[in-house]
Write an enzyme that holds these catalytic residues in place. Sequence first.
Site, short mmCIF file in Angstrom:
data_model
loop_
_atom_site.label_atom_id
_atom_site.label_comp_id
_atom_site.label_asym_id
_atom_site.label_seq_id
_atom_site.Cartn_x
_atom_site.Cartn_y
_atom_site.Cartn_z
N GLY A 10 -7.62 -2.19 -16.60
CA GLY A 10 -7.41 -0.94 -15.87
C GLY A 10 -5.94 -0.58 -15.88
N GLY A 11 -5.64 0.65 -16.24
CA GLY A 11 -4.24 1.08 -16.37
C GLY A 11 -3.87 2.15 -15.37
N LEU A 13 -2.66 2.95 -11.21
CA LEU A 13 -1.50 2.47 -10.44
C LEU A 13 -1.56 0.98 -10.18
CD1 LEU A 13 -0.49 4.95 -7.64
CD2 LEU A 13 0.84 4.12 -9.56
N SER A 250 -6.72 18.65 -1.87
CA SER A 250 -6.06 17.58 -1.12
C SER A 250 -6.02 17.80 0.39
CB SER A 250 -4.63 17.46 -1.63
OG SER A 250 -3.86 16.68 -0.76
N ARG A 297 -11.06 11.58 7.35
CA ARG A 297 -11.95 12.25 6.40
C ARG A 297 -13.41 12.15 6.78
NH1 ARG A 297 -8.63 10.48 0.96
NH2 ARG A 297 -6.94 11.94 1.37
N GLU A 424 -8.45 0.19 -5.94
CA GLU A 424 -9.70 0.68 -5.35
C GLU A 424 -10.86 -0.28 -5.56
OE1 GLU A 424 -10.62 4.73 -6.38
OE2 GLU A 424 -12.56 4.69 -5.35
N LEU A 440 -2.93 5.21 -2.68
CA LEU A 440 -1.85 4.92 -3.62
C LEU A 440 -1.09 3.69 -3.14
CD1 LEU A 440 -0.52 8.55 -4.25
CD2 LEU A 440 -1.96 7.15 -5.74
#
Lengths: 639, 282, 286
Positions: A10-11, A13, A250, A297, A424, A440
């Site tokens: 996985g590339g 963050l 967002s 949320r 994640e 993040l």
Amino acid sequence: MSQHRVIVVGGGLAGLSASVRIAEAGLPVDLFSLVPVKRSHSVCAQGGINACNDVARQQGYSEYEHFDETVYGGDFLADQHPVLEMAMWAPKIIDLLDRMGVPFNRTAEGRRDLRLFGGSLFKRTHFAGATTGQQLLYALDEQTRRFESEGKVTKYEFWEFLGPIVEDGRCVGIVAQDMRTMQIRSFRADAVVMATGGNGLVFGKSTNSVICTGAALARCFRAGAWYGNPEMIQVHPTAIPGADKLRLMSESARGEGGRVWVPRKKGDTRDPKSIPEAERYYFLEERYPKYGNIVPRDIATREIFDICVNEGMGVDGKNQVYLDLTHKDPDYLTRKLEGILDIYEKFVGDDPRFTPMRIFPAVHYSMGGLWTQFVKGSYNPAEPRKKHASGTPAPIDWKVGQGMLHGAPTNMMTNIEGLYAFGEVNFAYHGANRLGANALLSCLFDGLFCGLSVANYVRDGKPGKTPASGMAAQAFDAAAAKEADRMNRLLGTVGKGGDASVNPYAIGKELGDEMTAACTVVRSGPRLAQCLSKVTELRDRYSRAVLSDDASWTNQSFSYSRAVGDMLIAAEAMVKAADLRKESRGAHYRTDFPTRDDSQFMKSTVAKHDPATGAVSVELQEIDHALILPEARTYGKKS
Amino acid sequence: MSTATKLDPAAAQRAANRKSAKAGRTVIFRVKRCEGPGKPSRWEEFKVPVPPGANVISCLQHIAANPVTTQGARTTPVVWDSGCLEEVCGACTMVINGRVRQSCSALIDDYAPQEGDVMVLEPMSKFPVVRDLWVDRSRLFHNLQRVKAWVPIDGTYDLGSGPIESPASQGTRYKLSECMSCGCCLEACPQFNLEEDKAAWDTSFIGAHAISQARLFNEHATGAILKDERLDALMGQGGINDCGNAQNCVKVCPKHIPLTESIAAMGRAVTIHGIKKFFRGE
Amino acid sequence: MSEATTAKHPRSFLERHHHLLRRLHSLTGIVPIGVFLISHLLTNGSVVWGLLDSRKAEYGHAGVATFQHEVDFIHSIPFLFFIELSLWGAIAFHSILGFYYAKTGITNTGSYSFGGNWRYRLQRITGYIGILFIVYHVGTLRWNWTFLTPGGTAWSAEFAGSTMAQILRGSPSELTVAGVAVTAGYLLGVTSLVFHFANGLWTAAITWGLTISQAAQRRWGYACAGLGAGLMVMGWAAVIGFATLDPAEAKATEQKFRLKEQREAEKIGEVIDRERNRVSAIDAPR
């Protein structure tokens, strides 16, 4: 030259920060990614990244309050020590990103600016326009490229992870496939870091990128890794409905003053700009006077869902509400939010500076993920403290190592030795609901903080004595051969006729529709049972799937079809866990059990897969709640 | 920033098309297909029903699920590259009706508003085709290495914050930093052409994106430590001097990055750098 | 995937001096070539703007006389050969490298019909046309390639206007088909070179980094367009001026001008002779 190697899958963050950190520790890294790493899904993160800074601190905020907010926001489901460490590290991570050249928005004096975000009463979110994820990913991409040019990181882009290779309970490599040549081969590694992100595609349309199938997680799950809190899926309150995907709008739109409303009168078809204030129902502000539009949320999502589905007050009778920025100065909006406003304008055709946006919730993030462990740090109060009163002095100061022991080899290691989960795909930190702009942070924190754990494990753990490079080839060859068999069996179905019921695309679509209907905003026992039988039916149909392309070169539809099989298994874990959790907590809301039940369910659900039978079982597991006492999570709702 | 003050003719046409788009229509997709490197290309046509709000991606998804041509022949699903579908990852770039752009933001209503209208999809021509619409853009990323497009930090240690920066400077850098490496500027550039020989990459034209990234890092206080090395790279063969000033790059950039300003700014930097080197006797 | 592709191979001369050569290419286009182009078109345009010089009217066609005056002046410049040689060197350098550089691009105005892209393409096309024209122009007028002029007319510096008119008209009297072709060729050549210079001046400002912002580039664009328009007027005036000239009338003017010049020269000679005689008379031994 070290005889050890580490694989990062996985590339995004998490994967890039892990690669940089591990390469910096002197270990060569092989970095696998489905896409050129610069195109990873982290690029879609918009709003920002949370961290206490000097300004917020002098206003009464603290790292400790950030920790407290995150635990409270996650409805007391996350293990608390790791969250504490993450919050403590957050300011250092911002500093590092700043040094890497991330163009964070600036104040008049030239310092990093802050914005308000969900779940906090303090401005504590750092941002780069409305494309913060993109900017952070690029900074890490650049640093990775630097290591790549020095030969310390080797990229395998357009390679698909097919599974970990586990020998004697220890992960010693992976099997992967070049998506262009279709070559399947095994790679040896002394530690494997999974940083493969979320699984939005299980729900069909979501805010996720098309690569976010969650197949990599499912493949680890099938190999024996545990899947923690699979039922915890975040549905983002504000997204733009679309034919191919649901595009994120967002939370920063609300953080910068955006107001959510519907006309007070059902079926009011007037132009929104012509509806007077008094005839607008700002339902979030009225129901949550303290937090208003910036409630977390899950709450905003349920309220919007309630307004549209239960009350039938959606705009034009459809499932949509207004997200309104038109009262703000257009130039201000351009400066702060240009990226997302452009997306809306591009895909809908209206300029949100002058027309209220129409939005609806969409599947966005998986709090659940591979179950991971940690070693507690030095802060261990005799009794858990009461929830922190916002703005009051923090009980502990900013210091490293209070939450987790820095460098402990098992930090964020899955139940399989040598197999780590970062970002994640890791179930830690966010509990039952993730706060905006914490994703993040958790990705970078895992990579930068736990990267050292990986290096220490490789040097001082079993690989120190028996490196994977010295092991017999047999296990590696067998693992690759098994995957080649799986491929050949699937490709062998091409041309075997079959109707739509065995078309993998149709199966994938039905899975998405069913999961969205039964397992997102509102859940119930009977509906989940129905969903489970649907998933079982789809698994059965999938076992007879007929593919449409048997090309031995760049066979994309094969790749997707294979992933559908893995998505079905992950879906089963989600549904079973949602069924087991007979309470409502965070993003998980059960109509038949609408309240939180800490006595029974303040525990992680842990799904396990039996490789022999293919059965998925879910059990509850104690969590670490030694730091804060749970209390009702109301966000000051008016009853 | 598109407050619709000044629309170019093509954009105006698209806006007009969007208004006149017929509901429930079928559009023909002409797709240039190729089985793999070295294989011949062929055209295939697909009839695709177009729901409101459809884009090229959703139509390609339809074709992937039902790979049957207009003639009724079963074929293989079309292969293409995609990612975020919101025009920030750059993956789904292709040539649509003769112009390069992202396919996710290409709304069918804008291009093919009437029943039977044709959409033509081709792979980018400046990169080797992997299969169908999917191309290999590794040269684009390689060129970022040529200009050392990074800030040379002393590792990930805790060394305090970065340099103070004015909001104006941040604004400039943020704009440049939005480059998503999609390759539109390269596809439209007459000076950037297909080069399959990797050995020739370092001496072939580097492209507007890399020149602009060199500027991005030269503008950063710490990034500027590598300034001379970046300028040296830009001075060499295939560097900034190979730019022919056709300025297509800035016209097709989906992020509206001021690429031609970057080229001019780096042109000035290279001029000064060259003169300095001359008088230093390097 | 990025195996280091920095394969070490011996770098050619062009590669080692890439920047210098590119920038010299840009520079030579302005100095000396561009500067010469300006002065040359001003000179040639004198066949038209010379009409404004009433003092020259006494010879007949004032334009022809002015032009002849200018030509005579140029031919009186010392070391003209070396100036010409350096100009030739610059043109050869600029055009050979230009060919080589143009080869590195593939035009695509079909798909991307932006103004800038057309200018890019025209810059290359006008370069090709321009160099062909220059070779023809200099070959026929300076090196006497009379096999390429209609009727084998040779240009003469003493009868600059009339011979030029004869070449452009195709015969000493009426306009012939060959004349029209040559005139058209001249118009095309002059147009190409003026465009090439004006556009080159615009892009040079970007290349050297003088104009950075889009506003500055636009402004400089207007300036270059203005200069180009001026030169275009001058160039077209010259070509059309010569092509519409009556060679016989021109020749008469030139002869008159030549005669007057001679007479003046003779007059000066007489004075000198007289003085010399006087002096020698004084110095003579008694």
